[in-house]
Design an enzyme around this catalytic site. Structure first.
Site, PDB file in Angstrom:
ATOM      1  N   TYR A   1      17.736  -6.264  29.550  1.00  0.00           N
ATOM      2  CA  TYR A   1      16.620  -7.209  29.582  1.00  0.00           C
ATOM      3  C   TYR A   1      16.928  -8.432  28.720  1.00  0.00           C
ATOM      4  O   TYR A   1      16.777  -9.581  29.157  1.00  0.00           O
ATOM      5  CB  TYR A   1      15.347  -6.507  29.112  1.00  0.00           C
ATOM      6  CG  TYR A   1      14.074  -7.304  29.311  1.00  0.00           C
ATOM      7  CD1 TYR A   1      13.590  -7.565  30.586  1.00  0.00           C
ATOM      8  CD2 TYR A   1      13.348  -7.773  28.224  1.00  0.00           C
ATOM      9  CE1 TYR A   1      12.413  -8.283  30.776  1.00  0.00           C
ATOM     10  CE2 TYR A   1      12.167  -8.477  28.403  1.00  0.00           C
ATOM     11  CZ  TYR A   1      11.699  -8.731  29.676  1.00  0.00           C
ATOM     12  OH  TYR A   1      10.536  -9.439  29.858  1.00  0.00           O
TER      13      TYR A   1
ATOM     14  N   SER B   1      11.268 -14.314  27.984  1.00  0.00           N
ATOM     15  CA  SER B   1      10.686 -13.422  26.985  1.00  0.00           C
ATOM     16  C   SER B   1      11.285 -13.744  25.627  1.00  0.00           C
ATOM     17  O   SER B   1      12.446 -14.171  25.540  1.00  0.00           O
ATOM     18  CB  SER B   1      11.019 -11.971  27.336  1.00  0.00           C
ATOM     19  OG  SER B   1      10.674 -11.130  26.259  1.00  0.00           O
TER      20      SER B   1
HETATM   21  P1  NDP Z   1       5.042  -6.363  36.038  1.00  0.00           P
HETATM   22  O1  NDP Z   1       6.110  -5.329  35.944  1.00  0.00           O
HETATM   23  O2  NDP Z   1       3.640  -5.966  35.878  1.00  0.00           O
HETATM   24  O3  NDP Z   1       5.201  -7.195  37.400  1.00  0.00           O
HETATM   25  C1  NDP Z   1       6.460  -7.658  37.787  1.00  0.00           C
HETATM   26  C2  NDP Z   1       6.344  -8.384  39.103  1.00  0.00           C
HETATM   27  O4  NDP Z   1       7.659  -8.809  39.482  1.00  0.00           O
HETATM   28  C3  NDP Z   1       5.832  -7.489  40.242  1.00  0.00           C
HETATM   29  O5  NDP Z   1       5.040  -8.242  41.113  1.00  0.00           O
HETATM   30  C4  NDP Z   1       7.115  -7.070  40.925  1.00  0.00           C
HETATM   31  O6  NDP Z   1       6.955  -6.726  42.296  1.00  0.00           O
HETATM   32  C5  NDP Z   1       7.897  -8.364  40.802  1.00  0.00           C
HETATM   33  N1  NDP Z   1       9.321  -8.156  41.080  1.00  0.00           N
HETATM   34  C6  NDP Z   1      10.185  -7.309  40.481  1.00  0.00           C
HETATM   35  N2  NDP Z   1      11.396  -7.390  41.065  1.00  0.00           N
HETATM   36  C7  NDP Z   1      11.289  -8.315  42.049  1.00  0.00           C
HETATM   37  C8  NDP Z   1      12.179  -8.842  43.012  1.00  0.00           C
HETATM   38  N3  NDP Z   1      13.452  -8.425  43.116  1.00  0.00           N
HETATM   39  N4  NDP Z   1      11.730  -9.782  43.874  1.00  0.00           N
HETATM   40  C9  NDP Z   1      10.461 -10.217  43.821  1.00  0.00           C
HETATM   41  N5  NDP Z   1       9.549  -9.741  42.948  1.00  0.00           N
HETATM   42  C10 NDP Z   1       9.972  -8.807  42.070  1.00  0.00           C
HETATM   43  O7  NDP Z   1       5.451  -7.453  34.933  1.00  0.00           O
HETATM   44  P2  NDP Z   1       4.575  -8.556  34.158  1.00  0.00           P
HETATM   45  O8  NDP Z   1       3.521  -9.089  35.017  1.00  0.00           O
HETATM   46  O9  NDP Z   1       4.253  -7.999  32.830  1.00  0.00           O
HETATM   47  O10 NDP Z   1       5.721  -9.655  33.904  1.00  0.00           O
HETATM   48  C11 NDP Z   1       5.817 -10.885  34.595  1.00  0.00           C
HETATM   49  C12 NDP Z   1       6.937 -11.698  33.933  1.00  0.00           C
HETATM   50  O11 NDP Z   1       6.655 -11.887  32.540  1.00  0.00           O
HETATM   51  C13 NDP Z   1       8.307 -11.003  33.991  1.00  0.00           C
HETATM   52  O12 NDP Z   1       9.301 -11.955  34.271  1.00  0.00           O
HETATM   53  C14 NDP Z   1       8.466 -10.439  32.598  1.00  0.00           C
HETATM   54  O13 NDP Z   1       9.822 -10.284  32.235  1.00  0.00           O
HETATM   55  C15 NDP Z   1       7.748 -11.464  31.742  1.00  0.00           C
HETATM   56  N6  NDP Z   1       7.284 -10.949  30.466  1.00  0.00           N
HETATM   57  C16 NDP Z   1       6.291  -9.988  30.406  1.00  0.00           C
HETATM   58  C17 NDP Z   1       5.887  -9.503  29.165  1.00  0.00           C
HETATM   59  C18 NDP Z   1       4.788  -8.485  29.015  1.00  0.00           C
HETATM   60  O14 NDP Z   1       4.473  -8.122  27.858  1.00  0.00           O
HETATM   61  N7  NDP Z   1       4.168  -8.008  30.063  1.00  0.00           N
HETATM   62  C19 NDP Z   1       6.505  -9.987  27.906  1.00  0.00           C
HETATM   63  C20 NDP Z   1       7.521 -10.976  28.106  1.00  0.00           C
HETATM   64  C21 NDP Z   1       7.881 -11.440  29.330  1.00  0.00           C
HETATM   65  P3  NDP Z   1       6.775  -5.158  42.774  1.00  0.00           P
HETATM   66  O15 NDP Z   1       5.322  -4.824  42.572  1.00  0.00           O
HETATM   67  O16 NDP Z   1       7.209  -5.187  44.193  1.00  0.00           O
HETATM   68  O17 NDP Z   1       7.672  -4.336  41.900  1.00  0.00           O
END
Ligand code: NDP
Length: 230
Positions: free
Chosen positions: A152, A136
């Site tokens: 974060y 990010s």
């Molecule tokens: P979401 O919160 O919508 O989804 C996160 C995903 O990560 C879910 O599938 C969740 O699973 C999974 N997850 C969390 N913890 C674990 C774990 N311990 N093991 C396996 N899976 C896990 O986030 P986004 O789709 O928005 O984000 C995806 C990536 O992009 C992240 O790394 C985030 O930091 C990054 N990002 C997103 C931004 C945004 O604006 N959305 C901006 C910058 C970066 P579960 O459903 O089980 O919780």
């Protein structure tokens, strides 16, 4: 080609899975609770031959070991380390250090541990394998002008450093490793006011990934292809 996407049950990970399947790729999609990943199950109904769904919690060592064992001798061409968490750790003076520890356990250590465990699968790729870490802009030290978000920011900054070391250590084997910022995206993490939808982000990120080569390795790319300062 075979892509592995973590956190594929919702948000950006689900969109990666959907778009990759649409264009004919094979996808290994992981989720913490596949039995509750309804949208992934619908995709599996449509692409049973090219979508394999596995259970994986990247913060759990036993889960990683079981997953890698189940994966067997499969080759992975592109590993998309998408899973991540954003949890509030509070302001200075009332910091919740458990949140900070958990953020490192998932965003940094979990991503590195899984990547290390998947190196044999990546080495089985026919062409140059790629490892793409979802970081990010909030993990950029150069871009930090507002402070706060210790858990974060620090866990993603550490992921950036991990990525750079992986890029250097794996360069001789032709494995390309870089971080991407997906933009501010409308997901559960990004919230409804985010600037772009998952399709805009992922379509563009796939271009960046497709075009990545040895000179991309060790860099920090934005969804639109721009380079971000560390
Ligand atoms: P979401 O919160 O919508 O989804 C996160 C995903 O990560 C879910 O599938 C969740 O699973 C999974 N997850 C969390 N913890 C674990 C774990 N311990 N093991 C396996 N899976 C896990 O986030 P986004 O789709 O928005 O984000 C995806 C990536 O992009 C992240 O790394 C985030 O930091 C990054 N990002 C997103 C931004 C945004 O604006 N959305 C901006 C910058 C970066 P579960 O459903 O089980 O919780």
């Amino acid at each position: 080609m075979t892509y592995l996407v973590t956190g594929a049950n919702r948000g950006i990970g689900l969109e990666f899975t959907r778009e990759l399947l649409e264009r004919g790729e094979s996808v290994v999609a992981t989720a913490r609770n596949p039995e509750r990943a309804e949208e992934l199950q619908v995709l599996q109904g449509e692409h049973a031959d090219r979508l394999a769904i596995f259970s994986l919690d990247i913060a759990d060592v036993a889960s990683i070991e079981a997953f890698v064992k189940e994966l067997g001798a499969r080759a992975i061409d592109v590993l998309i380390n998408n899973a991540g968490i954003l949890e509030r750790c509070g302001e200075l003076g009332e910091m919740d250090f458990e949140v900070i520890e958990r953020s490192f356990r998932v965003n940094t250590i979990g991503t590195l541990r899984l990547t290390e465990a998947l190196l044999p699968a990546l080495r089985r790729a026919t062409g140059d394998a790629k490892i793409v870490n979802l970081s990010s802009k909030m993990g950029s030290i150069a871009e930090n002008s507002s402070g706060g978000s210790y858990a974060y920011r620090a866990s993603k900054a550490a992921l950036n450093m991990v990525t750079r070391s992986l890029a250097l250590d794996l360069a001789d084997e032709g494995i390309i490793v870089f971080v991407v910022h997906p933009g501010w995206v409308q997901t559960r993490m990004g919230g409804p006011n985010a600037l772009i939808d998952t399709e805009t982000s992922v379509t563009s990120l796939l271009d960046v990934i497709d075009n990545a080569n040895a000179s991309t390795s060790g860099s920090f790319k934005e969804w639109n292809g721009n380079t971000i300062a560390w």
